[in-house]
Motif scaffolding. Structure first.
Motif, PDB file in Angstrom:
ATOM      1  N   ASP A 186       0.840  -1.195   0.000  1.00  0.00           N
ATOM      2  CA  ASP A 186       0.000   0.000   0.000  1.00  0.00           C
ATOM      3  C   ASP A 186       0.879   1.250   0.000  1.00  0.00           C
ATOM      4  OD1 ASP A 186      -2.145  -1.618   0.008  1.00  0.00           O
ATOM      5  OD2 ASP A 186      -3.008  -0.869   1.875  1.00  0.00           O
ATOM      6  N   SER A 187       0.341   2.319  -0.554  1.00  0.00           N
ATOM      7  CA  SER A 187       1.097   3.569  -0.649  1.00  0.00           C
ATOM      8  C   SER A 187       1.118   4.272   0.700  1.00  0.00           C
ATOM      9  CB  SER A 187       0.459   4.484  -1.705  1.00  0.00           C
ATOM     10  OG  SER A 187       1.070   5.749  -1.685  1.00  0.00           O
ATOM     11  N   ALA A 188       2.313   4.706   1.126  1.00  0.00           N
ATOM     12  CA  ALA A 188       2.425   5.461   2.380  1.00  0.00           C
ATOM     13  C   ALA A 188       1.728   6.809   2.263  1.00  0.00           C
ATOM     14  CB  ALA A 188       3.901   5.651   2.741  1.00  0.00           C
ATOM     15  N   LYS A 189       1.597   7.340   1.014  1.00  0.00           N
ATOM     16  CA  LYS A 189       0.953   8.651   0.814  1.00  0.00           C
ATOM     17  C   LYS A 189      -0.536   8.596   1.150  1.00  0.00           C
ATOM     18  CE  LYS A 189       4.260   9.834  -2.814  1.00  0.00           C
ATOM     19  NZ  LYS A 189       4.463  10.074  -4.276  1.00  0.00           N
ATOM     20  N   THR A 190      -1.130   7.400   1.092  1.00  0.00           N
ATOM     21  CA  THR A 190      -2.553   7.247   1.441  1.00  0.00           C
ATOM     22  C   THR A 190      -2.713   6.670   2.836  1.00  0.00           C
ATOM     23  OG1 THR A 190      -2.652   5.019   0.514  1.00  0.00           O
ATOM     24  CG2 THR A 190      -3.099   6.854  -0.991  1.00  0.00           C
ATOM     25  N   VAL A 195      -3.805   0.217  -2.528  1.00  0.00           N
ATOM     26  CA  VAL A 195      -2.754  -0.601  -3.128  1.00  0.00           C
ATOM     27  C   VAL A 195      -2.021   0.199  -4.202  1.00  0.00           C
ATOM     28  CG1 VAL A 195      -2.257  -2.723  -4.413  1.00  0.00           C
ATOM     29  CG2 VAL A 195      -4.045  -2.704  -2.677  1.00  0.00           C
ATOM     30  N   GLU A 196      -0.724   0.098  -4.213  1.00  0.00           N
ATOM     31  CA  GLU A 196       0.091   0.811  -5.179  1.00  0.00           C
ATOM     32  C   GLU A 196       0.422  -0.124  -6.342  1.00  0.00           C
ATOM     33  OE1 GLU A 196       3.217   2.895  -3.247  1.00  0.00           O
ATOM     34  OE2 GLU A 196       4.186   3.521  -5.118  1.00  0.00           O
ATOM     35  N   ASN A 197      -0.128   0.168  -7.499  1.00  0.00           N
ATOM     36  CA  ASN A 197       0.132  -0.667  -8.680  1.00  0.00           C
ATOM     37  C   ASN A 197       1.362  -0.169  -9.427  1.00  0.00           C
ATOM     38  OD1 ASN A 197      -3.404  -0.857  -9.142  1.00  0.00           O
ATOM     39  ND2 ASN A 197      -2.084  -2.421  -8.318  1.00  0.00           N
TER      40      ASN A 197
END
Length: 448
Positions: A186-190, A195-197
């Protein structure tokens, strides 16, 4: 067509004209092909079924992978990534760099991540970097005891927790595999909610005193689906268990049917042929065996003696033959009333010759028919015993798989594949024998 010309080929042609018989033969041929495949499986693979540690790198309790064709975004399959390695010398030391990369386009994360850093010698130190598609990098320290040993995220959880803490300012209250995988995907920004694709890179640096061979290193992403039939609580692929259980089911079903039908036909045929007091005694004995409670008797004997598969087949046959004896007796009585039997007796032909000449040949069709129809009963009883936990030791059975499913509450947890596939196979194995038995019975009745 005269009676003399009706040989085996004639009956085979007539049998193939019956559609249900032909369908039964085709299904049976398919089952025999899979039985042959199962018998070629190495014994160490068979024995590994009973060692849960072997399946630790498979996702436990996941459904079949073909579900991804219906809902691809929500189901992931197991993904294995190999490495490209580069080695270079620095003074008296060697540095080996392993590069893994893979694309992730799903909206869900993997169930777990397994690392296998394989080398021909232990490195002096190892550093691992997990690089996300947006360039965010996680430095992971691998404990020294995990060289050449597969490990998931639990041994390296401290590095991942430090990463979560540095990005979110909080430490997760519960440290579970799901939390650790979320941090990696998962993206740390969110705040780890999306999920970071994209393309992920994993780089491993190892320092050693001699050149290292790392050709077997790989990263395994465990999906939330697996194989043709999913996995059980231990991660064992159910399709493998179904395949390895097939020869056992057919063996005990066939043994039970042959033994019980032969005994029943001979005893019942003699009873009907002899008549009088001898018939009464044989019928009394038959009814005594018939009155025995089959399942409780089998459970008690199997629990005490833990029989082999052959002995278990004999026990089931021991309790099954009276059914066929009653049928054979009624057929023998109808044959006995024919005029050619009376003529043979008036001519003084010995009784045993009359029995073998007129009775046994006419009992052959129902013998073959009930042998086919008796296989499903043997399979069902054997699987029932296995479900009750008293199968022969070291034997893979579908009833045993259902017993495990019941023990781990598969029905409560919604693990339907663990119940449906073994149960369906018990029915599927019975189908061809029922169809063949009915076809033979129809053919033999048509001959009367």
């Amino acid at each position: 067509m005269s009676q003399k010309s009706r040989g085996l080929s004639y009956y085979l042609k007539e049998f193939l004209k019956i559609k249900i018989g032909l369908a039964g033969l085709i299904i049976l041929a398919v089952l025999l092909v899979f039985t042959g495949i199962a018998l070629t499986v190495p014994s160490n693979v068979y024995n590994s079924w009973f060692n849960p540690a072997v399946w630790s790198q498979n996702p436990p309790d996941v459904p079949p992978s073909w579900l991804s064709y219906f809902s691809g975004q929500y189901f992931t399959t197991q993904q294995i990534t190999s490495s490209n390695s580069v080695s270079y010398a620095g003074g008296q030391y060697y540095i080996t760099e392993l590069n893994f990369s893979f694309e992730w386009s799903k909206s869900v994360i993997p169930n777990d991540v397994y690392f296998i850093i394989s080398s021909n010698s232990s490195p002096l130190s190892m550093s691992l970097y997990w690089i996300k598609p947006d360039g965010d990098k996680i430095q992971i320290n691998v404990p020294s005891g995990y060289y050449n040993v597969p490990f998931d995220l639990i041994p390296i959880k401290d590095s991942i927790i430090n990463y979560i803490s540095s990005k979110s300012g909080t430490v997760p209250e519960k440290i579970a595999t799901y939390v650790l995988v979320t941090a990696l995907f998962d993206s740390a920004k969110t705040n780890f909610t999306a999920v970071e694709n994209g393309k992920y890179n994993v780089v491993v640096y190892m320092v050693s005193k001699s050149p290292m061979n790392t050709s077997n290193s790989k990263i395994t992403l465990l999906g939330n689906s697996y194989g043709l039939m999913g996995t059980d609580y231990f991660g064992r692929p159910l399709d493998l268990g179904i395949l390895l259980g097939l020869p056992n089911a057919l063996e005990i079903g066939a043994l039970t049917a042959v033994i019980s039908v032969l005994i029943g036909i001979i005893v019942g045929g003699l009873s009907g042929y002899l008549g009088g007091n001898k018939d009464s005694v044989i019928q009394w004995v038959t009814l005594v065996f018939l009155a025995l409670p089959a399942l409780p008797f089998l459970v008690a004997v199997s629990f005490v003696s833990r029989p082999s598969i052959e002995l278990e087949a004999l026990l089931i046959a021991f309790l099954s033959w009276p059914f066929y004896a009653i049928i054979a007796r009624s057929v023998a009585l109808s044959i006995k009333s024919n005029s050619y039997v009376e003529v043979d007796k008036l001519l003084g032909i010995p009784s045993y010759r009359v029995f073998f000449t007129h009775f046994l040949p006419r009992l052959v069709p129902i013998t073959i028919a009930y042998m086919a129809l008796g296989v499903p009963a043997g399979v069902l009883l054997e699987q029932t015993l296995a479900f009750l936990g008293i199968a022969p030791p070291g034997l893979i059975t579908w009833g045993g798989m259902l017993d495990d499913a019941y023990t781990y509450q598969a029905q409560v947890n919604g693990w339907w594949w663990w119940v449906i596939f073994p149960g369906a196979m018990i029915v599927i194995v019975a189908v061809p024998f029922v169809l063949i038995g009915f076809a033979i019975e129809r053919l033999s009745l048509g001959e009367r």
